[in-house]
Design a protein around this motif. Structure first.
Motif, PDB file in Angstrom:
ATOM      1  N   GLU A  23       0.820  -1.219   0.000  1.00 37.60           N
ATOM      2  CA  GLU A  23       0.000   0.000   0.000  1.00 37.60           C
ATOM      3  C   GLU A  23       0.859   1.277   0.000  1.00 37.60           C
ATOM      4  OE1 GLU A  23       0.121  -2.386   2.191  1.00 37.60           O
ATOM      5  OE2 GLU A  23       0.415  -1.587   4.223  1.00 37.60           O
ATOM      6  N   ASN A  24       2.147   1.122   0.345  1.00 35.29           N
ATOM      7  CA  ASN A  24       3.057   2.273   0.263  1.00 35.29           C
ATOM      8  C   ASN A  24       3.885   2.263  -1.027  1.00 35.29           C
ATOM      9  OD1 ASN A  24       2.387   3.251   2.925  1.00 35.29           O
ATOM     10  ND2 ASN A  24       3.535   1.502   3.723  1.00 35.29           N
ATOM     11  N   GLY A  25       3.549   1.334  -1.921  1.00 34.67           N
ATOM     12  CA  GLY A  25       4.283   1.276  -3.186  1.00 34.67           C
ATOM     13  C   GLY A  25       5.635   0.605  -3.056  1.00 34.67           C
ATOM     14  N   LEU A  26       5.810  -0.219  -2.018  1.00 37.67           N
ATOM     15  CA  LEU A  26       7.111  -0.841  -1.769  1.00 37.67           C
ATOM     16  C   LEU A  26       7.047  -2.367  -1.812  1.00 37.67           C
ATOM     17  CD1 LEU A  26       8.269   1.408   1.228  1.00 37.67           C
ATOM     18  CD2 LEU A  26       8.786   1.697  -1.212  1.00 37.67           C
ATOM     19  N   GLY A  43      15.602  -4.790   3.174  1.00 40.51           N
ATOM     20  CA  GLY A  43      15.238  -3.433   2.787  1.00 40.51           C
ATOM     21  C   GLY A  43      13.968  -3.401   1.953  1.00 40.51           C
ATOM     22  N   HIS A  44      13.761  -2.288   1.285  1.00 42.85           N
ATOM     23  CA  HIS A  44      12.576  -2.118   0.444  1.00 42.85           C
ATOM     24  C   HIS A  44      12.957  -1.420  -0.856  1.00 42.85           C
ATOM     25  CE1 HIS A  44      10.946  -2.609   4.489  1.00 42.85           C
ATOM     26  NE2 HIS A  44       9.897  -3.136   3.890  1.00 42.85           N
ATOM     27  N   MET A  45      12.171  -1.670  -1.888  1.00 40.71           N
ATOM     28  CA  MET A  45      12.332  -0.973  -3.160  1.00 40.71           C
ATOM     29  C   MET A  45      10.971  -0.442  -3.594  1.00 40.71           C
ATOM     30  SD  MET A  45      14.498  -3.623  -5.525  1.00 40.71           S
ATOM     31  CE  MET A  45      16.274  -3.861  -5.352  1.00 40.71           C
ATOM     32  N   ASN A  46      10.983   0.683  -4.303  1.00 39.69           N
ATOM     33  CA  ASN A  46       9.795   1.047  -5.076  1.00 39.69           C
ATOM     34  C   ASN A  46      10.088   0.621  -6.531  1.00 39.69           C
ATOM     35  OD1 ASN A  46      11.608   2.932  -5.960  1.00 39.69           O
ATOM     36  ND2 ASN A  46      10.365   4.730  -5.498  1.00 39.69           N
ATOM     37  N   GLY A  47       9.181   0.894  -7.431  1.00 38.77           N
ATOM     38  CA  GLY A  47       9.365   0.443  -8.817  1.00 38.77           C
ATOM     39  C   GLY A  47      10.639   1.001  -9.436  1.00 38.77           C
ATOM     40  N   GLU A  48      10.880   2.268  -9.175  1.00 40.67           N
ATOM     41  CA  GLU A  48      12.047   2.939  -9.745  1.00 40.67           C
ATOM     42  C   GLU A  48      13.352   2.305  -9.251  1.00 40.67           C
ATOM     43  OE1 GLU A  48      11.583   5.136 -12.054  1.00 40.67           O
ATOM     44  OE2 GLU A  48      13.729   5.538 -12.316  1.00 40.67           O
ATOM     45  N   ALA A  49      13.406   1.964  -7.961  1.00 40.48           N
ATOM     46  CA  ALA A  49      14.617   1.346  -7.386  1.00 40.48           C
ATOM     47  C   ALA A  49      14.843  -0.034  -8.008  1.00 40.48           C
ATOM     48  CB  ALA A  49      14.486   1.229  -5.869  1.00 40.48           C
ATOM     49  N   LEU A  50      13.763  -0.767  -8.236  1.00 38.90           N
ATOM     50  CA  LEU A  50      13.888  -2.085  -8.857  1.00 38.90           C
ATOM     51  C   LEU A  50      14.409  -1.934 -10.292  1.00 38.90           C
ATOM     52  CD1 LEU A  50      13.521  -5.152  -8.907  1.00 38.90           C
ATOM     53  CD2 LEU A  50      11.076  -4.794  -9.388  1.00 38.90           C
ATOM     54  N   GLU A  58      23.684  -2.459  -9.739  1.00 39.04           N
ATOM     55  CA  GLU A  58      24.087  -2.004  -8.398  1.00 39.04           C
ATOM     56  C   GLU A  58      22.800  -1.821  -7.597  1.00 39.04           C
ATOM     57  OE1 GLU A  58      28.300   0.257  -9.480  1.00 39.04           O
ATOM     58  OE2 GLU A  58      26.687   1.421  -8.525  1.00 39.04           O
ATOM     59  N   ALA A  59      22.829  -2.253  -6.322  1.00 41.61           N
ATOM     60  CA  ALA A  59      21.596  -2.244  -5.531  1.00 41.61           C
ATOM     61  C   ALA A  59      21.103  -0.826  -5.243  1.00 41.61           C
ATOM     62  CB  ALA A  59      21.808  -2.990  -4.224  1.00 41.61           C
ATOM     63  N   HIS A  60      19.837  -0.612  -5.570  1.00 40.39           N
ATOM     64  CA  HIS A  60      19.132   0.625  -5.240  1.00 40.39           C
ATOM     65  C   HIS A  60      17.928   0.248  -4.384  1.00 40.39           C
ATOM     66  CE1 HIS A  60      21.456   2.039  -8.676  1.00 40.39           C
ATOM     67  NE2 HIS A  60      21.133   3.276  -8.371  1.00 40.39           N
ATOM     68  N   TYR A  61      17.690   1.007  -3.341  1.00 47.01           N
ATOM     69  CA  TYR A  61      16.556   0.746  -2.454  1.00 47.01           C
ATOM     70  C   TYR A  61      15.715   2.018  -2.343  1.00 47.01           C
ATOM     71  CZ  TYR A  61      19.545  -3.149  -0.986  1.00 47.01           C
ATOM     72  OH  TYR A  61      20.340  -4.266  -0.980  1.00 47.01           O
ATOM     73  N   TRP A  62      14.591   1.891  -1.631  1.00 49.38           N
ATOM     74  CA  TRP A  62      13.831   3.052  -1.220  1.00 49.38           C
ATOM     75  C   TRP A  62      14.142   3.255   0.255  1.00 49.38           C
ATOM     76  CZ3 TRP A  62      11.442   7.130  -3.082  1.00 49.38           C
ATOM     77  CH2 TRP A  62      10.636   7.887  -2.235  1.00 49.38           C
ATOM     78  N   SER A  63      14.684   4.405   0.599  1.00 54.06           N
ATOM     79  CA  SER A  63      14.965   4.692   1.999  1.00 54.06           C
ATOM     80  C   SER A  63      13.695   5.198   2.661  1.00 54.06           C
ATOM     81  CB  SER A  63      16.072   5.738   2.112  1.00 54.06           C
ATOM     82  OG  SER A  63      16.098   6.216   3.452  1.00 54.06           O
ATOM     83  N   ARG A  64      13.184   4.397   3.602  1.00 53.97           N
ATOM     84  CA  ARG A  64      11.957   4.815   4.285  1.00 53.97           C
ATOM     85  C   ARG A  64      12.236   5.952   5.263  1.00 53.97           C
ATOM     86  NH1 ARG A  64       9.423  -0.480   6.648  1.00 53.97           N
ATOM     87  NH2 ARG A  64      11.575  -0.636   7.331  1.00 53.97           N
ATOM     88  N   ARG A  66      14.666   8.349   4.823  1.00 53.56           N
ATOM     89  CA  ARG A  66      14.938   9.590   4.080  1.00 53.56           C
ATOM     90  C   ARG A  66      13.906   9.872   2.998  1.00 53.56           C
ATOM     91  NH1 ARG A  66      20.980   8.613   2.368  1.00 53.56           N
ATOM     92  NH2 ARG A  66      20.391   6.447   2.727  1.00 53.56           N
ATOM     93  N   LYS A  67      13.013   8.897   2.785  1.00 52.20           N
ATOM     94  CA  LYS A  67      11.949   9.023   1.782  1.00 52.20           C
ATOM     95  C   LYS A  67      12.487   9.384   0.404  1.00 52.20           C
ATOM     96  CE  LYS A  67       8.232   9.979   5.069  1.00 52.20           C
ATOM     97  NZ  LYS A  67       9.099   9.507   6.177  1.00 52.20           N
ATOM     98  N   LYS A  68      13.519   8.642  -0.015  1.00 49.42           N
ATOM     99  CA  LYS A  68      14.002   8.829  -1.386  1.00 49.42           C
ATOM    100  C   LYS A  68      14.759   7.587  -1.863  1.00 49.42           C
ATOM    101  CE  LYS A  68      18.253  11.317  -0.145  1.00 49.42           C
ATOM    102  NZ  LYS A  68      19.072  12.504  -0.358  1.00 49.42           N
ATOM    103  N   ILE A  69      15.004   7.545  -3.177  1.00 47.66           N
ATOM    104  CA  ILE A  69      15.771   6.459  -3.762  1.00 47.66           C
ATOM    105  C   ILE A  69      17.155   6.479  -3.129  1.00 47.66           C
ATOM    106  CG2 ILE A  69      16.970   5.677  -5.866  1.00 47.66           C
ATOM    107  CD1 ILE A  69      14.283   5.035  -6.467  1.00 47.66           C
ATOM    108  N   TRP A  70      17.656   5.297  -2.836  1.00 49.30           N
ATOM    109  CA  TRP A  70      18.898   5.193  -2.095  1.00 49.30           C
ATOM    110  C   TRP A  70      19.827   4.240  -2.846  1.00 49.30           C
ATOM    111  CZ3 TRP A  70      18.578   1.340   2.516  1.00 49.30           C
ATOM    112  CH2 TRP A  70      19.842   1.190   3.118  1.00 49.30           C
TER     113      TRP A  70
END
Lengths: 155, 155
Positions: A23-26, A43-50, A58-64, A66-70
């Motif tokens: 429900e949070n897009g993760l 960790g978690h990813m949103n669509g963009e991080a995936l 290279e691993a990209h996550y969603w930082s909950r 910092r609320k941004k791509i990490w």
């Protein structure tokens, strides 16, 4: 962004990536060390991080916090080179197998975030369960690396 | 049920179990195979499931589809014997290392739920990303084992 999920058989045994975000897009992500097999982090990813992870390897996550791509390693230098990306039966979780060389993946300084274990057996008082350390050596000093970055751990 | 989280240093480097449950009262759980190191599944626990797992040394989860405590293997017979329970830095996820003998942990019939991988590289169309099988052999026939049980996979 990804293919629509409209058939359970297709999600479970089909050939298309149809990830399910909550429900949070993760989507939750398990990251393991390709050398030791140890779990390094959860960790978690949103669509963009995936998408970025698939494309850049290279691993990209969603930082909950910092609320941004990490892009993992941006600050610490400990980039995670992705050797393999797996997806589970109902496509609602991801497993990354990564190479971190001699680096670390835990903001506290240990190689793995899972540096403690919970001893098993009869519990006398759930409020006094003691845990024990599995890793004792920090790979880096977080105060030196992260300086004034806020601690992602929340109460 | 568990010790109150009131100090970040204590959560990260202290000796007490102070797990963080999300807004639904759940904590994510990674389960890996102690023999192969493969991730078998990604699940969830509530406090009761965590307590039962610690005490019985058999994996208990919270089934989000059935909305009840789920003693893994109750129906399929594929109980997960827990060799070790780890907790991460901020104590908001759990890693179980389990022995499933020659059994399986995936309701589709494979040994691991993560039986497919996502090939990496440039994406031409995010709606047409193809995934590939890593495991090809089912350990059991889910139709025979689960009979009329509803499929936990949701769209």
């Amino acid at each position: 962004m990804f293919k629509k999920r409209d058939n359970i058989k297709e999600v479970e045994e089909g050939k298309y990536l149809e990830p399910k975000f909550d429900e949070n897009g993760l989507i939750p992500v398990i990251t393991s060390d390709f050398k030791t097999g140890d779990i390094l982090m959860h960790g978690h990813m949103n669509g963009e991080a995936l998408k970025k992870t698939i494309e850049t390897k290279e691993a990209h996550y969603w930082s909950r916090s910092r609320k941004k791509i990490w892009h993992k390693g941006q600050i610490s230098g400990f980039v995670q080179l992705v050797k393999e990306i797996r997806i589970d039966d109902d496509q609602d979780s991801v497993w990354l197998i990564v190479d971190i060389k001699d680096g670390a993946s835990c903001h506290v300084g240990y190689r793995s975030c899972f540096y403690r274990f919970i001893p098993m057996g009869k519990i006398l008082d759930t409020k006094k369960i003691q845990i024990e350390f599995k890793e004792s050596k920090k790979i880096f000093n977080p105060k030196k690396i992260y300086k004034d970055e806020p601690n992602p751990t929340k109460l």
